[in-house]
Design a protein around this motif. Structure first.
Motif, short mmCIF file in Angstrom:
data_model
loop_
_atom_site.label_atom_id
_atom_site.label_comp_id
_atom_site.label_asym_id
_atom_site.label_seq_id
_atom_site.Cartn_x
_atom_site.Cartn_y
_atom_site.Cartn_z
N GLU A 175 1.02 -1.06 -0.28
CA GLU A 175 0.07 -0.14 -0.11
C GLU A 175 0.94 1.05 0.12
O GLU A 175 0.46 2.43 -0.61
N ASP A 209 -7.82 -0.12 6.41
CA ASP A 209 -8.70 -1.21 7.12
C ASP A 209 -8.18 -1.47 8.49
O ASP A 209 -9.03 -2.00 9.31
N THR A 257 -1.74 -10.74 2.73
CA THR A 257 -2.32 -9.87 1.99
C THR A 257 -2.29 -10.18 0.48
O THR A 257 -3.32 -9.95 -0.29
N ILE A 297 -4.16 -12.97 -1.48
CA ILE A 297 -5.63 -12.80 -1.32
C ILE A 297 -6.02 -12.45 -2.90
O ILE A 297 -5.73 -11.38 -3.27
N TRP A 316 -8.29 -11.75 -6.36
CA TRP A 316 -9.43 -10.65 -6.83
C TRP A 316 -9.57 -9.53 -6.11
O TRP A 316 -10.62 -8.92 -6.09
N GLU A 317 -8.50 -9.20 -5.44
CA GLU A 317 -8.71 -7.96 -4.62
C GLU A 317 -9.26 -6.58 -5.34
O GLU A 317 -10.12 -6.02 -4.92
N ARG A 318 -8.26 -6.36 -6.37
CA ARG A 318 -8.47 -5.16 -7.60
C ARG A 318 -9.77 -5.47 -7.83
O ARG A 318 -10.84 -4.36 -8.03
N LYS A 351 -12.63 -4.39 -5.36
CA LYS A 351 -12.26 -2.97 -5.02
C LYS A 351 -13.20 -2.22 -6.21
O LYS A 351 -13.89 -1.23 -5.76
N ILE A 396 -17.30 -10.93 -1.96
CA ILE A 396 -16.40 -11.32 -0.76
C ILE A 396 -16.79 -12.59 -0.37
O ILE A 396 -16.16 -13.37 0.12
N ARG A 435 -15.90 -15.34 -2.68
CA ARG A 435 -14.63 -15.65 -2.59
C ARG A 435 -14.40 -16.41 -1.38
O ARG A 435 -13.50 -17.44 -1.62
#
Lengths: 189, 721
Positions: free
Chosen positions: A26, A98, B51, B54, B56-58, B61, B76, B79
């Motif tokens: 990030e 988050d 992190t 994981i 399919w985050e983009r 989002k 979510i 998933r």
């Protein structure tokens, strides 16, 4: 993507990781996005500052009704013009991330909602807040009567010491009861 | 400015760190500190790695920024389901399918693994394969393929035992994961009560979704916030007008009656169709059309499509508040799906019983035939060492193998469910969007604004569909080991397909609402479905006898006899004794009694905690009222309290040290309970982005830290002044 801004130094990166709630990816992404906002001359100065208009052009902030307040709250500029350095930007992302705690988020939410920066949410602040939330167009605004009713209802609910304003502790008390707040008070790049 | 101050501190600490530990333990202390730092760094890197893993985050989002967090919560959930199914697939594949394939007998060697002679000429036809007959039926996908040898291969792998344990273990693992997720969700959600207490404040402070990045969604959100404000104001203002409560009650009873009728009707329809399919099964397969062959699945999917909108239209009679109406709607759809599934199961049971009857006669015939063969052979050749009959596996007479039949039914149901879902999205969303977009140029009214306009994403319908699909998988996994793999593929393609469909064909909801507490509601439904799908499987394992010639339990009286056999033969003797004692009713009954008492005790304790909570809240409220009274009007309501206060040393004037901050004067009227709020974040990173508060006196950050220590992650953020 095209900009070859200076890379983030490794020691700075680990420092930022320790000081904020953000993960390494990030922070790197934030650095990339921040560098894209800089103009060419600014890239070479040590702590560049991005003017508020450029920050507001970010897609994550563009549609947010509180974008100007957010910039003002996180800005460390002496001129109070809402401009952000990279560290201010990281501050912003960390508070909205988050993993930030409820206390941090509620503290910053309070400061964002406090339009006149006087440390309490009085009637004027609440009115501006409602106007922000209901949008800019005339047909979505509330009438004066509705506004008055709304503000008195809110003060009745949240103002525990009945002084006509909502201070930080009362605000945090309300927020801690809300199940949605933490999940909606989030901005992710 | 803040960071360079921190760098100085860090440099100082690093320089003098070793000196902090005194005496003999200095080196050990330094070593421990170094290991602790390395541990923290390792944990952080590991968290970063997790992190990054994981998927399919983009994508999610992107959906979130366009549609808000409620639509994203469906993805979510999808998933999460994918993850669960992946683990179940790993179990099934690794412990059952793979050993059979690698160490078991190949296709064609024994009767259960071979296509019977009668079916062989059509075994490769597409239509037969699509119906899961032919080569599909006699493959690893279904129960009947697996051999019943106690141990197979070099490693002496006990396949029947593994099959039974995996079948039961799937439920156990799913149960564990669901309950763990529910517990985690309820933790973060805060206390669910106090719903009506802060309606306006919540609307004001927490209604905006900061993840929205799309102007169109933002506009919708503004509109919905305004509407909800106006609604609440009106709600608050008007009195309880019960205009014609009798009419309303009558309408509600009528609506419920209509819905019960339709539920009953759908149940009967399914039963009827399954009965008909049994009759069809007795006819020659070539005479039937495709529709007649797949009638059951077709009807079930159709009911799942048609009934929910029907319920919604009937529910308009009831005039409930929208949130309550949504709960009723979800409850009814749930009842519909449940009723359909269980009717299907009961009809299936009839079929199973019929097959069991048929099996008896075939089994008797087989045993008689074998006996004849043995007696003839021994009388003819006069030996006792008789080789097994020399018949090709394809020619051996076969029993009906009810387990494979059940497995096939579930697989067909799942496949048709997938087809219907994908078709609905294609036609209901994509085709509709195409028509609205392109026909709009030459149509009399504005297709986009009026009817039919673009579709909205139906969250509850999709989530319920997902939950029930999972229920079917759980039920069918024991009889068709390949079903779990099929589901994994389905969820994977679903993710991409639905993400694409939502982004290209749907518009954001008019009332953009948040996903909040409803997450646990769906988990609760999933748990219920898990239990309900556990019941039929456990019942069949316990009561129905396995087929005599197919599957890993063939030849045994009951399926669970495998476990008994293993305990007797493979484990040392004393474990057998332990099990005999443990299954003694004299031991089980007290254990059950103990658990019931424990539940009662925990329930009572939790009620007591809740009461204590309420009492504390009341006390806090009273204390605040007292403070307010004391500050605003000097005369106290309680004279005795006032006298007491006068007697004690100046407690109220010297507020806690925290208030000594310059900002205290501004919010001095309010009770300063900030010191109670701790910023001790459970976050291992623990560092807090201190709001660089005091801007004016720049040295304030170095000033005497008020109250609690200002280490990393602790202490209150300084007030702004």
């Amino acid at each position: 993507m095209g900009t070859t801004a200076s890379q983030l130094r490794k020691d700075l990166l680990s420092e930022y990781q320790e000081l904020t709630f953000l993960t390494k990816q990030e922070i790197i992404l934030a650095h990339k996005r921040f560098s894209e906002l800089l103009s060419k001359e600014d890239r070479n100065i040590p702590t560049p500052r991005v003017p508020m208009e450029k920050v507001l052009s970010l897609p994550e902030l563009k549609s947010n009704p509180f974008r100007k307040r957010i910039c003002h709250v996180f800005s460390t500029s002496d001129m109070k013009d809402g401009s952000l350095t990279f560290e201010d930007f990281l501050d912003l992302l960390s508070a909205f991330s988050d993993s930030a705690t409820l206390e941090i988020k509620s503290h910053y939410a309070f400061r964002i909602f406090d339009f006149d920066d006087d440390g309490t949410l009085d009637g004027g602040d609440l009115e501006k807040l409602v106007n922000c939330l209901t949008g800019e167009t005339d047909d979505t605004r509330l009438t004066t009567e509705e506004m008055r009713q709304l503000i008195s209802n809110i003060l009745e609910e949240s103002d525990i010491d009945k002084d006509g304003t909502v201070n930080l502790s009362e605000f945090q008390h309300v927020i801690s009861r809300s199940p949605d707040f933490v999940s909606s008070f989030k901005i992710v790049l | 400015m803040f960071f360079c101050w921190l760098t100085e501190c860090q440099a100082f600490v690093e320089e003098f760190e070793g000196a902090l530990g005194k005496g003999k333990g200095r080196k050990l202390y330094a070593y421990k500190v170094m290991m602790a730092k390395k541990m923290i760094k390792f944990n952080r890197d590991f968290d970063n790695f997790k992190t990054a893993c994981i998927p399919w985050e983009r994508k999610i989002k992107e959906v979130e920024s366009h549609f808000g967090s409620s639509v994203a919560s469906y993805f979510i959930f999808l998933r999460w389901m994918y993850g669960l199914n992946l683990v179940l697939f790993a179990f099934m594949f690794g412990l059952v399918v793979l050993p059979e394939v690698m160490m078991g007998l190949p296709y064609g060697s024994i009767p259960r693994k071979t296509v019977p002679r009668a079916e062989q000429d059509r075994a490769m036809d597409i239509s037969v394969l699509l119906d899961f007959g032919g080569y599909c039926k006699y493959s690893i996908l279904f129960y009947g393929f697996y051999n019943d040898e106690r141990t197979i291969g070099v490693l002496q792998f006990r396949l029947p035992l593994s099959y039974l344990l995996v079948g039961v273990g799937i439920f156990g693992y799913s149960l564990m994961v669901v309950i763990r997720t529910m517990a985690r969700n309820s933790d973060e959600g805060g206390d669910g009560g106090d719903d009506g207490q802060f309606t306006f404040a919540f609307k004001m402070f927490t209604s905006w979704d900061y993840l929205i990045g799309n102007p169109e969604t933002a506009d919708n959100k503004y509109a919905s916030i305004t509407t909800s404000f106006k609604e609440s104001i009106v709600d608050e203002q008007e009195n309880q007008k019960d205009e014609n409560i009798h009419l309303r009650r009558f309408l509600r009873v009528l609506a419920n009656f209509l819905i019960l009728c339709s539920l009953g009707g759908s149940g009967f329809l399914i039963y009827f169709v399954v009965k008909r399919s049994q009759e069809f099964a007795n006819l020659d397969q070539d005479d039937l059309s495709w529709f007649e062959k797949n009638e059951v699945e077709f009807v079930m999917s159709l009911l799942g499509l048609v009934c929910p909108p029907l319920f919604e239209t009937i529910a308009e009679l009831e005039e409930y508040h929208p949130r309550i109406a949504l709960k009723w709607q979800l409850g009814r759809i749930f009842a519909l799906f449940l009723g359909n599934l269980y009717t299907f199961l009961f009809a299936l049971f009839d079929e199973v019983n019929a097959k069991l009857e048929k099996e008896k006669s075939i089994r008797n015939a087989t045993i008689w035939g074998l006996n004849e063969y043995y007696s003839n052979y021994s009388s003819y050749h006069n030996t006792t060492d008789i080789p097994p009959p020399d018949i090709h596996p394809a020619d051996v007479i076969r029993g009906p193998c009810w387990e494979t039949a059940v497995g096939i039914e579930f697989v067909k149901l799942t496949v048709s469910d997938i087809q219907v879902t994908y078709m609905t999205i294609l036609i209901g969303d994509f085709l509709r969007a195409m028509i609205v977009r392109f026909l709009n140029y030459c149509w009399c009214w504005d297709l986009e604004a009026g009817f039919p306009s673009y579709g909205e994403f139906d969250i509850s319908g999709n989530v319920l569909g997902l939950i029930f699909n999972q229920g079917m998988i759980w039920m069918g996994a024991f009889y068709a080991p390949g079903l779990v793999g099929l589901n994994v593929l389905r969820l994977l393609t679903s993710m991409y397909y639905q993400c694409w469909a939502v982004m290209s064909c749907n518009v954001p909801h008019e009332r953009v609402f948040k996903a909040s507490k409803s997450n646990n509601f769906y988990m609760g439904l999933l748990l219920l479905v898990l239990f309900l799908s556990l019941l039929p499987v456990v019942y069949t394992i316990m009561t129905l006898p396995p087929s005599f010639d197919c599957g890993p339990f063939s030849g045994r009286e009951q399926m669970y006899n495998v476990v008994m056999e293993t305990i007797e033969n493979d484990l040392p003797a004393f474990i057998g004794n332990i099990f005999t004692y443990a299954t003694n009713p004299g031991l089980i009954l007290p254990a059950v009694l103990l658990m019931v008492l424990a539940i009662y005790y925990l329930n009572a304790t939790s009620k007591n905690y809740q009461n204590a909570n309420l009492e504390l809240k009341k006390k806090m409220q009273m204390a605040r009222d007292e403070e307010k009274n004391r500050r605003n009007n000097k005369e106290n309501t309680n004279q005795v309290m006032q006298d007491l206060e006068d007697l004690l040393p100046n407690r109220s004037l010297k507020s806690p040290k925290v208030a000594k901050r310059p900002g205290a004067a501004a919010n001095g009227k309010g009770i300063n309970i900030q010191k109670d709020v701790s910023l001790a974040a459970p976050n291992p990173k623990a560092a807090v982005t201190h709001p660089p508060g005091p801007r004016g006196p720049s040295g304030n950050a170095r000033g005497p830290p008020p109250g609690p220590a200002r280490g990393r992650g602790r202490g209150t953020p300084p007030s702004r002044r």
